[in-house]
Design a protein around this motif. Structure first.
Motif, PDB file in Angstrom:
ATOM      1  N   PRO A 125       0.856  -1.056  -0.061  1.00 59.36           N
ATOM      2  CA  PRO A 125       0.046  -0.110   0.083  1.00 59.36           C
ATOM      3  C   PRO A 125       0.871   1.280  -0.092  1.00 59.36           C
ATOM      4  O   PRO A 125       0.523   2.108  -0.642  1.00 59.36           O
ATOM      5  N   ARG A 126       1.978   1.279   0.577  1.00 59.70           N
ATOM      6  CA  ARG A 126       2.710   2.526   0.861  1.00 59.70           C
ATOM      7  C   ARG A 126       3.950   2.155  -0.069  1.00 59.70           C
ATOM      8  O   ARG A 126       5.137   1.983   0.160  1.00 59.70           O
ATOM      9  N   LEU A 127       3.627   2.297  -1.436  1.00 57.74           N
ATOM     10  CA  LEU A 127       4.747   2.208  -2.590  1.00 57.74           C
ATOM     11  C   LEU A 127       5.378   3.395  -2.915  1.00 57.74           C
ATOM     12  O   LEU A 127       4.450   4.400  -3.297  1.00 57.74           O
ATOM     13  N   LYS A 128       6.748   3.484  -2.745  1.00 59.13           N
ATOM     14  CA  LYS A 128       7.387   4.771  -3.647  1.00 59.13           C
ATOM     15  C   LYS A 128       8.075   4.199  -4.810  1.00 59.13           C
ATOM     16  O   LYS A 128       8.760   3.059  -4.760  1.00 59.13           O
ATOM     17  N   VAL A 129       8.288   4.941  -5.830  1.00 59.97           N
ATOM     18  CA  VAL A 129       9.042   4.375  -6.977  1.00 59.97           C
ATOM     19  C   VAL A 129      10.159   5.058  -7.462  1.00 59.97           C
ATOM     20  O   VAL A 129       9.912   6.615  -7.325  1.00 59.97           O
ATOM     21  N   VAL A 130      11.163   4.842  -7.249  1.00 54.99           N
ATOM     22  CA  VAL A 130      12.685   5.534  -7.881  1.00 54.99           C
ATOM     23  C   VAL A 130      13.118   5.293  -9.119  1.00 54.99           C
ATOM     24  O   VAL A 130      13.263   4.146  -9.331  1.00 54.99           O
ATOM     25  N   ASN A 131      12.884   6.010  -9.976  1.00 60.95           N
ATOM     26  CA  ASN A 131      13.181   5.764 -11.561  1.00 60.95           C
ATOM     27  C   ASN A 131      14.513   6.619 -11.686  1.00 60.95           C
ATOM     28  O   ASN A 131      14.680   7.910 -11.617  1.00 60.95           O
ATOM     29  N   ILE A 132      15.472   5.674 -12.143  1.00 57.55           N
ATOM     30  CA  ILE A 132      16.986   6.058 -12.350  1.00 57.55           C
ATOM     31  C   ILE A 132      16.778   6.360 -14.009  1.00 57.55           C
ATOM     32  O   ILE A 132      16.594   5.203 -14.556  1.00 57.55           O
TER      33      ILE A 132
END
Length: 201
Positions: A125-132
């Motif tokens: 539910p608590r998802l963060k996406v780090v796009n390099i």
């Protein structure tokens, strides 16, 4: 191509944050994850996931748990993965044990795939996406230096899809076109921001 596979819907019913790091080949994702791991190695609230992969343990790249195709299938049947998917002939799994770290309110960092983000979203539910990312010419130069593909193959790879993340995700973009030190500091800053989010509830 990544095939849709499985997400455990009960895996992420916790207080922590799952940060999944994604990016195209040549962006430096594995390098930045490794550098971030070194920086946060003694931090009690940050857990870096070792993926289970059907790839030799000495194949290079990320530190992972190597299993056979049969071993992976057995783990999947036993419910050992919070998320799993298949890409380029390999299978990847995020161990279900990450739920323990999330239950303790930790920041969990996993190496992921852009085309598997819907699976992560279903599980956590608590998802963060780090796009390099990096500029196309930078990616092309790095891929060329690897010597695994011809110039035409590299250009075709870069033309196949956008460098950004598509979909309704909470995304932070980090441009790794410049120095690795600059990108390292940016990744650390982003993860520290997630830790602040955890403190604020």
């Amino acid at each position: 191509m990544t095939q849709q596979q499985n997400a455990n819907p009960s895996a992420g019913s916790e207080n922590g944050i799952m940060a999944v790091v994604v990016g195209p080949s040549g962006a430096g994702k594995d390098t930045l994850i490794s550098l971030a791991t070194e920086h946060f190695t003694n931090h009690p609230d940050v857990h870096f996931v070792r993926r289970v992969i059907t790839r030799d343990g000495d194949a290079g790249g990320e530190d992972h748990i190597s299993v056979s195709q049969e071993g992976f299938a057995a783990m999947r049947q036993a419910g050992s993965f919070a998320v799993w998917w298949e890409a380029h002939g390999l299978k990847y799994g995020i161990p279900a044990e990450v739920s323990s770290s999330l239950a303790r309110g930790q920041l969990v960092v996993a190496n992921g795939s852009r085309s598997a983000l819907h699976l992560f979203q279903s599980a956590f539910p608590r998802l963060k996406v780090v796009n390099i990312t990096a500029r196309a010419e930078v990616l092309a130069g790095r891929l060329q230096a690897r010597g695994r593909e011809t110039h035409d193959e590299i250009m075709a790879r870069l033309a196949r899809g956008p460098l950004t993340v598509r979909g309704d995700f909470d995304v932070v973009e980090i441009d790794n076109s410049g120095s690795i030190e600059e990108a390292r500091l940016n990744v650390i800053r982003v993860f520290n921001g997630f830790l602040q989010d955890l403190k604020q509830g």
